[in-house]
Design a protein around this motif. Structure first.
Motif, PDB file in Angstrom:
ATOM      1  N   LEU A  47      37.923  39.955  50.341  1.00 44.14           N
ATOM      2  CA  LEU A  47      39.356  39.835  50.076  1.00 44.14           C
ATOM      3  C   LEU A  47      40.008  41.194  49.891  1.00 44.14           C
ATOM      4  O   LEU A  47      41.095  41.458  50.429  1.00 44.14           O
ATOM      5  N   LEU A  48      39.372  42.079  49.154  1.00 48.83           N
ATOM      6  CA  LEU A  48      39.956  43.399  48.921  1.00 48.83           C
ATOM      7  C   LEU A  48      40.027  44.207  50.207  1.00 48.83           C
ATOM      8  O   LEU A  48      41.030  44.886  50.473  1.00 48.83           O
ATOM      9  N   ASN A  49      38.984  44.147  51.023  1.00 45.13           N
ATOM     10  CA  ASN A  49      39.017  44.892  52.284  1.00 45.13           C
ATOM     11  C   ASN A  49      40.076  44.346  53.229  1.00 45.13           C
ATOM     12  O   ASN A  49      40.806  45.099  53.873  1.00 45.13           O
ATOM     13  N   ILE A  50      40.182  43.018  53.326  1.00 43.42           N
ATOM     14  CA  ILE A  50      41.190  42.421  54.196  1.00 43.42           C
ATOM     15  C   ILE A  50      42.594  42.695  53.651  1.00 43.42           C
ATOM     16  O   ILE A  50      43.531  42.930  54.421  1.00 43.42           O
ATOM     17  N   ALA A  51      42.750  42.671  52.315  1.00 40.50           N
ATOM     18  CA  ALA A  51      44.062  42.946  51.739  1.00 40.50           C
ATOM     19  C   ALA A  51      44.526  44.360  52.076  1.00 40.50           C
ATOM     20  O   ALA A  51      45.688  44.586  52.439  1.00 40.50           O
ATOM     21  N   GLY A  52      43.625  45.322  51.984  1.00 41.59           N
ATOM     22  CA  GLY A  52      43.994  46.683  52.365  1.00 41.59           C
ATOM     23  C   GLY A  52      44.355  46.791  53.828  1.00 41.59           C
ATOM     24  O   GLY A  52      45.310  47.492  54.201  1.00 41.59           O
ATOM     25  N   LEU A  53      43.625  46.066  54.681  1.00 39.44           N
ATOM     26  CA  LEU A  53      43.927  46.085  56.108  1.00 39.44           C
ATOM     27  C   LEU A  53      45.266  45.428  56.395  1.00 39.44           C
ATOM     28  O   LEU A  53      46.042  45.893  57.248  1.00 39.44           O
ATOM     29  N   ILE A  54      45.572  44.328  55.702  1.00 38.69           N
ATOM     30  CA  ILE A  54      46.857  43.649  55.893  1.00 38.69           C
ATOM     31  C   ILE A  54      48.009  44.557  55.486  1.00 38.69           C
ATOM     32  O   ILE A  54      49.032  44.649  56.178  1.00 38.69           O
ATOM     33  N   VAL A  55      47.865  45.225  54.362  1.00 36.13           N
ATOM     34  CA  VAL A  55      48.919  46.146  53.922  1.00 36.13           C
ATOM     35  C   VAL A  55      49.124  47.245  54.957  1.00 36.13           C
ATOM     36  O   VAL A  55      50.261  47.630  55.271  1.00 36.13           O
ATOM     37  N   LEU A  56      48.040  47.747  55.516  1.00 38.79           N
ATOM     38  CA  LEU A  56      48.154  48.805  56.531  1.00 38.79           C
ATOM     39  C   LEU A  56      48.876  48.294  57.774  1.00 38.79           C
ATOM     40  O   LEU A  56      49.776  48.955  58.299  1.00 38.79           O
ATOM     41  N   VAL A  57      48.515  47.102  58.254  1.00 40.03           N
ATOM     42  CA  VAL A  57      49.138  46.556  59.462  1.00 40.03           C
ATOM     43  C   VAL A  57      50.605  46.255  59.220  1.00 40.03           C
ATOM     44  O   VAL A  57      51.469  46.552  60.058  1.00 40.03           O
ATOM     45  N   LEU A  58      50.913  45.650  58.079  1.00 42.97           N
ATOM     46  CA  LEU A  58      52.320  45.372  57.771  1.00 42.97           C
ATOM     47  C   LEU A  58      53.126  46.655  57.687  1.00 42.97           C
ATOM     48  O   LEU A  58      54.279  46.712  58.126  1.00 42.97           O
ATOM     49  N   GLY A  59      52.517  47.680  57.112  1.00 44.08           N
ATOM     50  CA  GLY A  59      53.225  48.965  57.065  1.00 44.08           C
ATOM     51  C   GLY A  59      53.473  49.525  58.452  1.00 44.08           C
ATOM     52  O   GLY A  59      54.556  50.051  58.740  1.00 44.08           O
ATOM     53  N   ILE A  60      52.482  49.384  59.344  1.00 41.13           N
ATOM     54  CA  ILE A  60      52.668  49.873  60.714  1.00 41.13           C
ATOM     55  C   ILE A  60      53.770  49.098  61.423  1.00 41.13           C
ATOM     56  O   ILE A  60      54.626  49.664  62.102  1.00 41.13           O
ATOM     57  N   LEU A  61      53.758  47.762  61.252  1.00 40.71           N
ATOM     58  CA  LEU A  61      54.746  46.943  61.945  1.00 40.71           C
ATOM     59  C   LEU A  61      56.147  47.098  61.373  1.00 40.71           C
ATOM     60  O   LEU A  61      57.138  47.039  62.101  1.00 40.71           O
ATOM     61  N   TYR A  62      56.212  47.295  60.059  1.00 41.25           N
ATOM     62  CA  TYR A  62      57.532  47.302  59.435  1.00 41.25           C
ATOM     63  C   TYR A  62      58.162  48.688  59.429  1.00 41.25           C
ATOM     64  O   TYR A  62      59.365  48.845  59.658  1.00 41.25           O
ATOM     65  N   PHE A  63      57.362  49.689  59.175  1.00 43.06           N
ATOM     66  CA  PHE A  63      57.924  51.025  59.009  1.00 43.06           C
ATOM     67  C   PHE A  63      57.777  51.908  60.253  1.00 43.06           C
ATOM     68  O   PHE A  63      58.198  53.051  60.226  1.00 43.06           O
ATOM     69  N   ILE A 266      64.461  44.979  75.345  1.00 43.78           N
ATOM     70  CA  ILE A 266      63.750  45.753  74.331  1.00 43.78           C
ATOM     71  C   ILE A 266      62.877  44.850  73.468  1.00 43.78           C
ATOM     72  O   ILE A 266      61.761  45.210  73.079  1.00 43.78           O
ATOM     73  N   ASP A 267      63.342  43.622  73.206  1.00 46.38           N
ATOM     74  CA  ASP A 267      62.577  42.710  72.348  1.00 46.38           C
ATOM     75  C   ASP A 267      61.248  42.332  72.983  1.00 46.38           C
ATOM     76  O   ASP A 267      60.237  42.176  72.290  1.00 46.38           O
ATOM     77  N   ASN A 268      61.232  42.179  74.296  1.00 47.43           N
ATOM     78  CA  ASN A 268      59.973  41.839  74.961  1.00 47.43           C
ATOM     79  C   ASN A 268      58.961  42.974  74.838  1.00 47.43           C
ATOM     80  O   ASN A 268      57.765  42.737  74.654  1.00 47.43           O
ATOM     81  N   VAL A 269      59.439  44.211  74.936  1.00 48.61           N
ATOM     82  CA  VAL A 269      58.526  45.346  74.759  1.00 48.61           C
ATOM     83  C   VAL A 269      58.005  45.375  73.328  1.00 48.61           C
ATOM     84  O   VAL A 269      56.806  45.596  73.079  1.00 48.61           O
ATOM     85  N   LEU A 270      58.906  45.157  72.362  1.00 48.64           N
ATOM     86  CA  LEU A 270      58.481  45.140  70.957  1.00 48.64           C
ATOM     87  C   LEU A 270      57.502  44.006  70.689  1.00 48.64           C
ATOM     88  O   LEU A 270      56.514  44.171  69.961  1.00 48.64           O
ATOM     89  N   LEU A 271      57.775  42.836  71.289  1.00 42.07           N
ATOM     90  CA  LEU A 271      56.889  41.703  71.085  1.00 42.07           C
ATOM     91  C   LEU A 271      55.499  41.984  71.642  1.00 42.07           C
ATOM     92  O   LEU A 271      54.480  41.672  71.015  1.00 42.07           O
ATOM     93  N   ALA A 272      55.452  42.593  72.814  1.00 40.80           N
ATOM     94  CA  ALA A 272      54.144  42.937  73.392  1.00 40.80           C
ATOM     95  C   ALA A 272      53.419  43.953  72.529  1.00 40.80           C
ATOM     96  O   ALA A 272      52.205  43.878  72.327  1.00 40.80           O
ATOM     97  N   GLU A 273      54.180  44.926  71.995  1.00 41.48           N
ATOM     98  CA  GLU A 273      53.550  45.939  71.136  1.00 41.48           C
ATOM     99  C   GLU A 273      53.020  45.306  69.854  1.00 41.48           C
ATOM    100  O   GLU A 273      51.930  45.633  69.383  1.00 41.48           O
ATOM    101  N   ARG A 274      53.771  44.347  69.294  1.00 41.93           N
ATOM    102  CA  ARG A 274      53.304  43.686  68.073  1.00 41.93           C
ATOM    103  C   ARG A 274      52.093  42.807  68.346  1.00 41.93           C
ATOM    104  O   ARG A 274      51.202  42.683  67.511  1.00 41.93           O
ATOM    105  N   LYS A 275      52.062  42.189  69.513  1.00 46.16           N
ATOM    106  CA  LYS A 275      50.886  41.400  69.862  1.00 46.16           C
ATOM    107  C   LYS A 275      49.645  42.279  69.945  1.00 46.16           C
ATOM    108  O   LYS A 275      48.562  41.897  69.500  1.00 46.16           O
ATOM    109  N   ILE A 276      49.804  43.469  70.496  1.00 45.72           N
ATOM    110  CA  ILE A 276      48.661  44.389  70.582  1.00 45.72           C
ATOM    111  C   ILE A 276      48.204  44.798  69.187  1.00 45.72           C
ATOM    112  O   ILE A 276      47.008  44.836  68.884  1.00 45.72           O
TER     113      ILE A 276
END
Length: 601
Positions: A47-63, A266-276
């Motif tokens: 749980l702790l390892n996945i939580a850290g990974l989730i925070v990292l991914v959310l930070g990448i996607l959001y910021f 632009i949204d399609n490019v962003l969507l593809a990038e988020r899928k990756i």
């Protein structure tokens, strides 16, 4: 019956019939985290390892700046196109005087005398002709999805590239497949999650009407000669990037050109990038889970086995449980395993020692009790006063022996606890020996041997005030010395001298107690330290409990030292064995660390 008790920080409602107390108050975040935390160590690691990974991914996607980078790149590509198209449209503008159509560029390039009047052209009105501007837009935007609009200075829509069709052209529009299936529930959830997490917080794009151009700030700016860009979203919350540039000729603004991207580009490019990113997250999460489970297996599984073994030790009665051996590991688990194994071994040894001690005590108590019982049972049958007095003396001796045994047994049973509870202190062994030897000589009886103390000088490399200092318990160390002196006195002749010698070795302090008695049989040199063993001369039976040397060894070993016995031998006559001159008891205890001499003395 329900009673309420109110305190400053909580309200307790007590149901006396059910004898339960319910605490009603707001729970803190720490309480909920503790309550909801998984119980197993494996689950917590994952749980702790996945939580850290989730925070990292959310930070990448959001910021991340990917969306803004796409918008900036689109603006940079649209702005040159808009300037080129605006220049082409401005070049197609002409003025109709009623009798002749004037092309100012042709007039300026003619080179005749009428060119002198070219300045007057700046005051003429050159309206944008849709019939000229339309083909230009169609040619320049034919292979793109960009939408172009031309607005005149009054804010009226002149040309819209979406509705430009050449002669003979067929209008095409993509329609959904006839048998198209609706999106799956996962796709619908994905779209909802994407819209919720990545909401486009841009203003809404209103439609450019036929005559409402001046309601848009970008068109007003372009009509005033500025080139601007703006980002909005359509009704489907799709990003639309627009640029507005002025259409001007000879410093006169003929209108405004607006280029806009199609919704979803632009949204399609962003969507593809988020899928990756999410696909990468899923792969990394799978690897993280596998590695976490492997890591937890190397940690949690050994701990579980150690805990199970400790539980078996707690429940075990007669069976000796073996603690799993992980000492080959060079980590905390290996250290824990070694500590538990040592602790369990010490525990079993202590239990066995207690059992053996109880057996020895019962055996030793049985002898005086049997003698006492025999004397008491024989006492009524005594015929003379002398016989009765002898039996009474036997009873008194047995009572004294029992008292001595019980006293020594109680002291021996309390010894370990006292040594464990009391703190060690610096002790000068030479001073302790000097005090005890002086006291023994002062209280010596006429039939007891004298005591002589000999202190050998310490090596020059060791400070004199620290030469004979150890860390220990002075009272217990004094008990060892008294036991050795009393033991020597019980064997030494009256006219002999018991010698106590103390010296400093490299790492130890050693003292010896030597007597001039008969010595110790070689086969009993180790046995004399057993509990309740005694081999006394005639007339001393029952006067010793046999615990003195055993207690002495226990005290010395608690000080991390050694005690042993040996015989003193004289010079052998020709062809004969060396005579025994007496017994010697040697005690060595580690000294306080300091600068050592090179070798033992």
């Amino acid at each position: 019956m329900v009673t309420g008790v109110e305190t400053p920080d909580r309200i307790e409602v007590e149901d006396t019939t059910a004898t339960e107390t319910v605490v009603e108050r707001d729970r803190g975040l720490a309480w909920w985290i503790h309550r909801l935390a998984p119980a197993s160590l494996t689950s917590r690691i994952v749980l702790l390892n996945i939580a850290g990974l989730i925070v990292l991914v959310l930070g990448i996607l959001y910021f991340n700046q990917f969306r803004q980078g796409l918008i900036d790149a689109r603006v940079q590509s649209l702005m040159p196109q808009a300037n080129i198209i605006a220049a082409a449209v401005a070049g197609s503008a002409t003025v109709d005087t009623g009798s002749i159509v004037i092309d100012p560029d042709a007039l300026m390039d003619s080179g005749d005398d009428s060119a002198a009047d070219a300045e007057q052209l700046r005051d003429l009105d050159f309206p944008i002709n849709p019939e000229n501007a339309g083909p230009i837009l169609r040619r320049l935007l034919a292979s793109t999805s960009i939408r172009a609009r031309i607005i005149d200075p009054d804010g009226n829509l002149v040309v819209d590239s979406r509705y430009l069709y050449g002669r003979g052209e067929i209008t095409q529009r993509e329609l959904p497949p006839f048998d198209a299936k609706p999106d799956s529930i996962w796709m619908r959830w994905w779209k909802r999650l994407n819209d919720w997490l990545f909401t486009n917080d841009y203003p809404h794009q209103k439609d450019y009407g036929v005559d409402n151009g001046k309601e848009f700030p970008e068109i007003l700016a372009a009509l005033n000669g500025a080139s601007v860009s703006i980002v909005r979203v359509n009704d489907q919350n799709e990003i639309i990037v627009s640029v507005a540039v002025p259409i001007q000729r000879y410093r006169g603004v003929l209108g405004a050109l607006v280029l806009s991207t199609s919704g979803g580009e632009i949204d399609n490019v962003l969507l593809a990038e988020r899928k990756i990113v999410l696909f990468t997250f899923g792969f990394v999460a799978l690897v993280t889970i596998l590695l976490s489970v492997f890591l937890a297996g190397t940690i949690a599984e050994p701990i579980r086995r150690l805990a199970a073994a400790a539980e078996r030790v707690r429940r075990g009665v007669n069976k000796r449980v073996e603690i799993p051996d992980f000492t080959q590991r060079r980590d905390e688990i290996g250290h824990l395993s070694g500590a538990l194994r040592d602790m369990t071994t010490a525990l079993y040894n202590r239990i066995e020692a207690i059992e053996a001690f109880a057996a020895d005590v019962s055996h030793e108590l049985k002898n005086p009790l049997t003698s006492l019982r025999s004397a008491v049972e024989t006492l009524p049958f005594a015929k003379t006063e002398d016989q009765r007095n002898r039996l009474v003396e036997v009873v008194k001796d047995d009572v004294r022996r029992l008292d001595r045994l019980i006293t020594d047994i109680a002291g021996a049973s309390r010894l370990d606890a006292e040594l464990a509870r009391s703190e060690v202190q610096p002790i000068n062994v030479a001073e302790v020996l000097d005090t005890l030897v002086s006291f023994a000589n002062e209280t010596r009886k006429d039939n007891q041997a004298a005591i002589a103390l000999e202190v050998q000088p310490a090596p020059a490399a060791i400070a004199r005030e620290r030469a004979f200092v150890i860390l220990g318990h002075d009272t217990r160390l004094g008990q060892v010395v008294r036991n050795l002196i009393d033991n020597a006195r019980s064997f030494a002749p009256e006219t002999s001298t018991i010698r106590v010698r103390v010296r400093r070795l490299q790492y130890y302090i050693e003292f010896r107690v030597e007597d001039e008695g008969p010595g110790i049989p070689p086969e009993n040199l180790e046995r004399i330290f057993e509990r309740f063993y005694t081999d006394r001369p005639e007339g001393s039976f029952g006067k010793n409990s046999g615990l003195g040397l055993s207690i002495s060894r226990q005290i010395v070993e608690a000080h991390k030292g050694r005690i042993w016995a040996e015989n003193r031998y004289g010079k052998a006559p020709s062809g004969g064995e060396r005579p025994i001159l007496g017994a010697r008891f040697i005690v060595r205890i580690p000294a306080i660390p300091q600068d050592w001499v090179a070798n033992d003395a």
